[in-house]
Design a protein around this motif. Structure first.
Motif, mmCIF file in Angstrom:
data_model
loop_
_atom_site.group_PDB
_atom_site.id
_atom_site.type_symbol
_atom_site.label_atom_id
_atom_site.label_comp_id
_atom_site.label_asym_id
_atom_site.label_seq_id
_atom_site.Cartn_x
_atom_site.Cartn_y
_atom_site.Cartn_z
ATOM 1 N N THR A 1 119.745 -10.329 79.464
ATOM 2 C CA THR A 1 118.982 -11.476 78.961
ATOM 3 C C THR A 1 119.615 -12.783 79.408
ATOM 4 O O THR A 1 118.913 -13.697 79.858
ATOM 5 C CB THR A 1 118.897 -11.426 77.424
ATOM 6 O OG1 THR A 1 118.249 -10.213 77.037
ATOM 7 C CG2 THR A 1 118.123 -12.607 76.871
ATOM 8 N N ASN B 1 111.103 -17.959 73.418
ATOM 9 C CA ASN B 1 110.493 -16.712 72.941
ATOM 10 C C ASN B 1 110.885 -15.528 73.830
ATOM 11 O O ASN B 1 111.058 -14.417 73.330
ATOM 12 C CB ASN B 1 108.975 -16.846 72.822
ATOM 13 C CG ASN B 1 108.303 -17.154 74.149
ATOM 14 O OD1 ASN B 1 108.940 -17.634 75.083
ATOM 15 N ND2 ASN B 1 107.012 -16.906 74.222
ATOM 16 N N VAL B 2 111.067 -15.755 75.102
ATOM 17 C CA VAL B 2 111.500 -14.682 76.003
ATOM 18 C C VAL B 2 112.945 -14.293 75.684
ATOM 19 O O VAL B 2 113.288 -13.102 75.648
ATOM 20 C CB VAL B 2 111.361 -15.114 77.479
ATOM 21 C CG1 VAL B 2 111.972 -14.092 78.415
ATOM 22 C CG2 VAL B 2 109.903 -15.362 77.826
ATOM 23 N N ALA C 1 116.282 -9.393 70.643
ATOM 24 C CA ALA C 1 115.806 -8.476 69.603
ATOM 25 C C ALA C 1 115.728 -7.047 70.142
ATOM 26 O O ALA C 1 116.112 -6.090 69.460
ATOM 27 C CB ALA C 1 114.445 -8.928 69.090
ATOM 28 N N LEU C 2 115.247 -6.902 71.362
ATOM 29 C CA LEU C 2 115.180 -5.568 71.958
ATOM 30 C C LEU C 2 116.573 -5.014 72.215
ATOM 31 O O LEU C 2 116.792 -3.806 72.093
ATOM 32 C CB LEU C 2 114.365 -5.608 73.253
ATOM 33 C CG LEU C 2 112.867 -5.861 73.074
ATOM 34 C CD1 LEU C 2 112.183 -6.010 74.431
ATOM 35 C CD2 LEU C 2 112.217 -4.759 72.269
ATOM 36 N N LYS D 1 118.116 -3.442 69.170
ATOM 37 C CA LYS D 1 117.510 -2.167 68.792
ATOM 38 C C LYS D 1 118.476 -1.016 69.051
ATOM 39 O O LYS D 1 118.559 -0.078 68.256
ATOM 40 C CB LYS D 1 116.205 -1.977 69.574
ATOM 41 C CG LYS D 1 115.605 -0.608 69.490
ATOM 42 C CD LYS D 1 114.274 -0.526 70.223
ATOM 43 C CE LYS D 1 114.409 -0.960 71.661
ATOM 44 N NZ LYS D 1 113.166 -0.815 72.417
ATOM 45 N N MET E 1 113.036 -12.424 72.335
ATOM 46 C CA MET E 1 112.491 -11.076 72.497
ATOM 47 C C MET E 1 113.520 -10.177 73.187
ATOM 48 O O MET E 1 113.722 -9.034 72.776
ATOM 49 C CB MET E 1 111.204 -11.108 73.323
ATOM 50 C CG MET E 1 110.618 -9.746 73.531
ATOM 51 S SD MET E 1 109.991 -9.073 72.003
ATOM 52 C CE MET E 1 108.288 -9.161 72.365
ATOM 53 N N GLY E 2 114.201 -10.691 74.191
ATOM 54 C CA GLY E 2 115.231 -9.910 74.881
ATOM 55 C C GLY E 2 116.389 -9.559 73.967
ATOM 56 O O GLY E 2 116.891 -8.439 73.975
#
Length: 142
Positions: free
Chosen positions: A82, A95-96, A102-103, A106, A99-100
């Motif tokens: 990221t 937002n990108v 957050a993934l 995981k 999102m990176g």
């Protein structure tokens, strides 16, 4: 290329964690059925009984202690990718980035779930081994 690398890393880490979870379940079921059907009278020596009872528990313990590290490795790789994408991009989009990240997190979450499951299984089986060892000592104490 970075997106392909991220996909391979993500699927690899989640695949390893899925394998660890499967192995935990496999060995847990094997140990559960073995410990449920064991005849303590077949073991006149304590060492042989203990070796037989604790077989495969080390694998479950190893999975429990290492699953968070596998998840953390996936998170670190995801965050590095990221940051690389951020530095290579000419326009910064939060937002990108979010999102990176957050993934990437995981992988840690899945690693912790696998570790919790494996720890619970290990503790339950270790308790069953203790109970069986105590029963054996009661039989052969006289």
């Amino acid at each position: 290329m970075i997106d392909t690398l991220k996909m391979y890393i993500e699927y690899s880490i989640l695949g390893v964690l899925a394998l660890m979870s499967f192995l935990t379940l496999w060995f847990a079921l094997e140990r559960y059925f073995y410990l449920s059907n064991i005849s303590l009278n077949d073991f006149p020596k304590k060492g042989a009984l203990e070796n037989s009872l604790t077989n495969n528990l080390t694998i479950i313990s190893t999975i429990a202690s290492n699953a968070p590290y596998v998840g953390l490795f996936g998170t670190v790789c995801g965050i590095m990718i990221t940051f690389y994408k951020m530095s290579a991009s000419s326009n910064f989009e939060t937002n990108v980035v979010m999102m990176g990240l957050a993934l990437a997190l995981k992988a840690t979450a899945v690693g912790i779930l696998v570790a919790i499951f494996a720890t619970m299984v290990y503790n339950g089986l270790a308790r069953k081994v203790e109970v069986l060892m105590t029963k054996w000592e009661d039989i052969y104490a006289n």
